[in-house]
Design a protein around this motif. Structure first.
Motif, mmCIF file in Angstrom:
data_model
loop_
_atom_site.group_PDB
_atom_site.id
_atom_site.type_symbol
_atom_site.label_atom_id
_atom_site.label_comp_id
_atom_site.label_asym_id
_atom_site.label_seq_id
_atom_site.Cartn_x
_atom_site.Cartn_y
_atom_site.Cartn_z
ATOM 1 N N HIS A 94 22.176 29.054 47.847
ATOM 2 C CA HIS A 94 23.095 28.319 46.978
ATOM 3 C C HIS A 94 23.327 26.920 47.558
ATOM 4 O O HIS A 94 22.349 26.184 47.742
ATOM 5 C CB HIS A 94 24.387 29.117 46.823
ATOM 6 C CG HIS A 94 25.234 28.731 45.644
ATOM 7 N ND1 HIS A 94 25.976 27.579 45.616
ATOM 8 C CD2 HIS A 94 25.470 29.342 44.471
ATOM 9 C CE1 HIS A 94 26.625 27.481 44.477
ATOM 10 N NE2 HIS A 94 26.332 28.555 43.746
ATOM 11 N N HIS A 125 19.985 23.712 43.496
ATOM 12 C CA HIS A 125 20.691 24.297 44.628
ATOM 13 C C HIS A 125 20.173 23.725 45.945
ATOM 14 O O HIS A 125 20.958 23.404 46.845
ATOM 15 C CB HIS A 125 20.536 25.818 44.635
ATOM 16 C CG HIS A 125 21.413 26.510 43.640
ATOM 17 N ND1 HIS A 125 21.505 27.880 43.577
ATOM 18 C CD2 HIS A 125 22.226 26.030 42.678
ATOM 19 C CE1 HIS A 125 22.355 28.214 42.602
ATOM 20 N NE2 HIS A 125 22.789 27.102 42.046
ATOM 21 N N GLU A 146 25.725 30.441 39.398
ATOM 22 C CA GLU A 146 25.880 31.707 40.131
ATOM 23 C C GLU A 146 25.397 32.885 39.296
ATOM 24 O O GLU A 146 25.951 33.989 39.374
ATOM 25 C CB GLU A 146 27.348 31.932 40.530
ATOM 26 C CG GLU A 146 27.849 31.018 41.624
ATOM 27 C CD GLU A 146 28.356 29.695 41.077
ATOM 28 O OE1 GLU A 146 29.096 29.694 40.075
ATOM 29 O OE2 GLU A 146 27.996 28.647 41.656
#
Length: 252
Positions: free
Chosen positions: A68, A93, A200
């Motif tokens: 992430h 990311h 996410e």
């Protein structure tokens, strides 16, 4: 203010990065969700200490799968790991992780790679492999856990943190009523096909969420010698405290 710091402060982040100047970036998770970060970190630190003990951390390496924005790579560096590398399937990311590292004055390596495309020949093996918040967003979580095992060095540790589904157990007719197999766990299907744009969420939209029993069984079947559920701090994030999420330590 440097250009890098200005870029970091000009947006909201998932994680509360502290920049070189001492300023902390704005974050977008609601206050009731934010404790997931500190709870994971506390559990990670305890697991690292329990597994590696007093071994010189500078000699240890770590890989963060689905890294992430790279926040846990920062934490691993703070825990003393000499080599830390992050991988993520999303190009944005990786770009954000590199920006955050620069803003925090850290030298860390982040590369774009889908977990299913990684192998030990290309990525190398690490003493610690993180797989946090990943497998319940995948349509092939078993394959991802195989990758995690392949990337974990001998006598190393893999930490898997995931949402878990309710478990099903009992006998299952397997071709005929006289031939019955026991169910050892299950995966729940979750539809994220309209959410693949989210930072996410799944990249494909098809998500198989394991039950705890399935997760532990699969970890052992892909080759880990031991898999155990980690204790949650008394003031930890509610999903982990109530067993709706778990962090499992798997030893190779």
């Amino acid at each position: 203010m440097t250009d890098v710091e200005a870029r970091c402060l000009d947006r909201e982040w998932f994680y509360p990065f502290r920049l070189v100047s001492g300023r902390t970036v704005a974050t977008y998770p609601p206050p009731e969700v934010a404790p997931v970060h500190t709870t994971r970190l506390a559990m990670l630190g305890a697991a690292v200490q329990a597994h590696f003990g007093d071994r010189p951390r500078a000699d240890l390496s770590a890989i963060d799968l689905a890294c992430h924005e790279g926040w846990f790579a920062h934490q691993l560096q703070d825990l003393g790991f000499g080599s830390v590398r992050g991988f993520d399937a999303r190009a944005d990311h990786v770009e954000n992780a590199r920006l955050a590292a620069a803003g925090c004055g850290r030298e860390l390596r982040f590369d774009q790679a889908d977990v299913h495309a990684l192998d030990a020949a290309s990525a190398g093996r690490a003493d610690l492999v993180l797989c946090l918040g990943l497998i319940y967003h995948l349509e092939n979580p078993v394959g991802a856990l195989r990758t995690a095992h392949a990337l974990t060095a001998e006598n190393g540790l893999c930490l898997v943190e995931t949402q878990v589904a309710p478990n099903l157990s009992g006998p299952l007719d397997y071709g005929h009523h006289t031939f019955v197999k026991p169910m050892v766990g299950n995966f729940a299907i979750v539809d994220e096909t309209d959410e693949t744009h989210g930072p996410e969420t799944s990249t494909t939209g098809i998500c198989l969420v394991p039950s705890l029993e399935a997760l532990l069984w699969v970890l052992r079947k892909v080759g880990f010698r031991e898999a155990r559920v980690l204790d949650v701090p008394a003031d930890g994030y509610e999903q982990l405290r109530f067993g709706k999420r778990v962090m499992v330590a798997a030893r190779r």
